[in-house]
Design a protein around this motif. Sequence first.
Motif, mmCIF file in Angstrom:
data_model
loop_
_atom_site.group_PDB
_atom_site.id
_atom_site.type_symbol
_atom_site.label_atom_id
_atom_site.label_comp_id
_atom_site.label_asym_id
_atom_site.label_seq_id
_atom_site.Cartn_x
_atom_site.Cartn_y
_atom_site.Cartn_z
ATOM 1 N N ARG A 1 -8.597 -21.445 4.415
ATOM 2 C CA ARG A 1 -9.771 -21.447 3.324
ATOM 3 C C ARG A 1 -9.464 -20.136 2.298
ATOM 4 O O ARG A 1 -10.411 -19.330 2.199
ATOM 5 C CB ARG A 1 -11.147 -21.174 4.306
ATOM 6 C CG ARG A 1 -11.320 -22.098 5.252
ATOM 7 C CD ARG A 1 -12.726 -21.922 5.938
ATOM 8 N NE ARG A 1 -13.596 -22.363 4.969
ATOM 9 C CZ ARG A 1 -14.055 -23.518 4.776
ATOM 10 N NH1 ARG A 1 -13.556 -24.420 5.602
ATOM 11 N NH2 ARG A 1 -15.120 -23.691 4.179
ATOM 12 N N ASP B 1 -12.481 -18.598 0.162
ATOM 13 C CA ASP B 1 -13.545 -18.699 0.479
ATOM 14 C C ASP B 1 -14.597 -17.640 0.931
ATOM 15 O O ASP B 1 -13.714 -16.693 1.761
ATOM 16 C CB ASP B 1 -13.603 -20.077 1.420
ATOM 17 C CG ASP B 1 -14.766 -20.766 1.768
ATOM 18 O OD1 ASP B 1 -15.548 -21.283 0.928
ATOM 19 O OD2 ASP B 1 -15.470 -20.075 3.013
ATOM 20 N N LEU C 1 -12.766 -24.642 -0.337
ATOM 21 C CA LEU C 1 -13.510 -23.482 -1.062
ATOM 22 C C LEU C 1 -14.803 -23.828 -1.243
ATOM 23 O O LEU C 1 -15.321 -24.317 -2.287
ATOM 24 C CB LEU C 1 -12.784 -23.183 -2.289
ATOM 25 C CG LEU C 1 -12.687 -21.601 -2.802
ATOM 26 C CD1 LEU C 1 -12.076 -21.542 -4.051
ATOM 27 C CD2 LEU C 1 -14.262 -21.366 -3.125
ATOM 28 N N ASP C 2 -15.734 -23.872 -0.267
ATOM 29 C CA ASP C 2 -17.004 -24.369 -0.080
ATOM 30 C C ASP C 2 -18.135 -23.391 -0.400
ATOM 31 O O ASP C 2 -19.278 -23.812 -1.220
ATOM 32 C CB ASP C 2 -17.540 -25.015 1.299
ATOM 33 C CG ASP C 2 -16.370 -26.087 1.802
ATOM 34 O OD1 ASP C 2 -16.166 -26.840 0.774
ATOM 35 O OD2 ASP C 2 -16.109 -26.079 2.948
ATOM 36 N N PRO D 1 -11.680 -25.206 -7.082
ATOM 37 C CA PRO D 1 -12.250 -25.455 -6.080
ATOM 38 C C PRO D 1 -12.247 -27.003 -5.653
ATOM 39 O O PRO D 1 -12.852 -27.873 -6.701
ATOM 40 C CB PRO D 1 -13.735 -25.055 -5.767
ATOM 41 C CG PRO D 1 -14.144 -24.826 -7.473
ATOM 42 C CD PRO D 1 -12.859 -24.388 -8.005
#
Length: 421
Positions: free
Chosen positions: A226, A229, A374-375, A387
């Motif tokens: 991630r 993130d 990449l939430d 993202p």
Amino acid sequence: MRRVAITGVGAVTPVGNDAATTWTNLVAGRSGVGRLTTFDTSTFSVRIGGQVRDFNLRDLVPEAAGWRHLSRAGGFGLVAAVEALREAKVTPATYDPDECGVAMGGSVGRPELQQVVDIGYLRERTDNREIFRHPPGDVLLRDQNVPVAAIARLAACTGPMVSVSTACSGSGNAIGEAFRHIQDGDATLMLAGGFDALTTWMDLLGFSLLGALTDRYNDDPTRASRPFDADRSGFVIGEGAVVVVLEELSAARARGAPILAELLGYSSTLNAYRITDSPPDGRGAIQVMAQALAESGLGPADIDYVVAHGTGTPGNDASETTAIKEVFGADAHRIVVSSPKSMTGHLTSASAALNLLVALGAIQHSVVPPTVNLDTADPRLDLDYVPLVARPMPVSGVMVNAFAFGGTNTCLVVGTPKEES
């Protein structure tokens, strides 16, 4: 100063066993992270990684190339080199062998820890009258230079040879040193890149004890890596190889070689900070990026894309973001940044070469692969990290970053080649 073209690329990665498949899957946002099967991980806190699948060296290169003496990582490197030469349309007859060399990054070889345990166990129980003996040829499986020699033999390269072990910047250093050999007239062609396979129980254990690996996603491995993130918690170990063909530009053009991009700048620095952490102020990365950019002859406005080191560790991603802002100033929020490690995991010594593959693909195909997972935006990291979904856009100048444990930094700058000046 002689100019340097990139004319071929080959790859074996967790998302594809050749460069084209790797590129296609990266653009599509497909993850190669899954349960590791290289050893029994059932008792480990981390059980996942970016593993190369469905790979059989014996099916891909002739035995005469020396595969019986190659480690897992070395096999990846040899296959990637074969593909790169094929794509560059290079044969042993293209140049004089003395004009061709090899430069590779890889981890320093060492005995498997299980072998050390076996020796100790048997010595203890036989009053030192016996010792467990592994085949003598096993020592070659642990020699970093054996794959480099196999590649040189296969490609008939008798010119410069560079074998470096600078951890996660290894292939960046190797490509940069190959660049220098061509610039200085020591070679016309160099095969350069890196290979690694730290998917062993000792490596997984070591990185886990350092607290460098995420252990939160064993049941959902594709979400584990991630970069940038807000919920990033460590990197994911990976394995693979990427190799490129570098050639003196006018020689490549004269033989009608495919010109993928021009390598314009290279720099290497050392943080002299901590073994495992990047400086929070980004100082080592700032220096290396600024120096590579200066050598390239490009300015901040000429760079469209930064292929980030982007490991997914809290400190590295913040330090790299700080460095990009410092180097690019007002252009930092215009430039796009993404990390292929979000899909492959960390290929360690091969990671810089993977980033270069991504740079070449972006220039050739006018699309930037995404940073998957990449939430949740980190408010401290406010650049455009592409993202989740790939970004179609024209790309002509790219910066490639690699920052290693131990504090070694490398940076490469590539771009669309201009006409001969």
